[in-house]
Every structure is written in structure tokens, then in C-alpha cells.
Design a protein around this motif. Structure first.
Motif: not given
Length: 150
Positions: A13-36
Motif C-alpha cells: 500500500e505504501e509503495l502504491h502511494a509512492w508510485r502513484t505520487f511519482l506517476r502523477a507528478h511525471a504526467h502533469i510535468t510532461r503535459v505542462l512541458e509540452a504546452e510550454l
């Protein structure tokens, strides 16, 4: 709030939270980068450098301070500042009284680019982050991330 003592190995459960946090950060960062990049031809890292300089006293930071502020290595920030300098957005200046000291300074052109790019970036933050959470969720997330930083 006290954090419970942890074992050496995280639970599933802790690893799931960690990995989800990382995926969310990476996804949003990629989208914001692509738009800029698409709308402003400016990387997210370049945008971050311009923001840090705009918020600094006299719009200047020593290279080491800038590297710490944008969470890049010194060599990484040097390469990024090189590109921004070639584009006329940043200038390097010697520090008075310090023969080896160099600061990165935001130029007027850099400030203009930042003003324009901010519209794209802030619209992306609103769409891809803020709009997906309600006010209470945003407050809790901010508090939780603050705990991770402290």
C-alpha cells in the motif's frame, strides 16, 4: 502530527502511494512541458529559471543559488543558462568585489518572455491540477507535500 515508526521495507500500500505520487507528478510535468514548448518554445526548466530570477532581489542569483532553487545540478543549470543567454533572456554578470563570482540576471527580454509564458503555464496548472481537486483536497495535498519537504 507524529509519523508512525516505519519498518525498513515499505508495504504494498505504501509503495502504491509512492508510485502513484511519482506517476502523477511525471504526467502533469510532461503535459505542462509540452504546452510550454508548443506555445512558447520554452522548456519547463527554462520557465523555472526565469521565474526564480524574476522573484530574486534585483532579478539576479548566483549560479549555485539558481541551481539549488531549480533543483538542477550546477552543470545542468549552467547548460540551461547558456541556452537562455543565447536567446537573450538571461545575462551573466560578474559580482563586484568577487573575482570569480558570477550571477545570472534576467533581461528585459527574459521578463517579457516570462510574462507571456506565464499565461500558458498558469492556464495549464489550473486545467491539469487545480480543476481536478476541490479546495479541501488542494489544502490537504499542500499540507502533505509540505510535510514531505520539512
Amino acid at each position: 502530527m507524529t509519523v508512525p515508526e516505519r519498518t525498513a521495507r515499505p508495504t504494498r500500500e505504501e509503495l502504491h502511494a509512492w508510485r502513484t505520487f511519482l506517476r502523477a507528478h511525471a504526467h502533469i510535468t510532461r503535459v505542462l512541458e509540452a504546452e510550454l514548448v508548443a506555445e512558447q518554445r520554452l522548456s519547463l526548466g527554462g520557465y523555472d529559471v526565469l521565474v526564480q530570477l524574476a522573484e530574486a532581489p534585483d532579478r539576479k542569483l548566483r549560479m549555485a543559488e539558481l541551481a539549488d532553487a531549480v533543483l538542477l545540478s550546477r552543470s545542468g543549470v549552467t547548460r540551461l543558462v547558456d541556452r537562455l543567454e543565447r536567446a537573450g533572456m538571461v545575462a551573466r554578470e560578474r559580482v563586484a568585489g568577487d573575482g570569480r563570482g558570477v550571477v545570472a540576471a534576467l533581461t528585459e527580454q527574459g521578463l517579457d518572455v516570462l510574462r507571456t509564458a506565464s499565461r500558458t503555464h498558469l492556464a495549464g496548472v489550473a486545467e491539469h491540477f487545480v480543476a481536478r481537486l476541490d479546495g479541501e483536497q488542494l489544502r490537504k495535498l499542500g499540507d502533505l507535500c509540505g510535510q514531505l519537504i520539512d
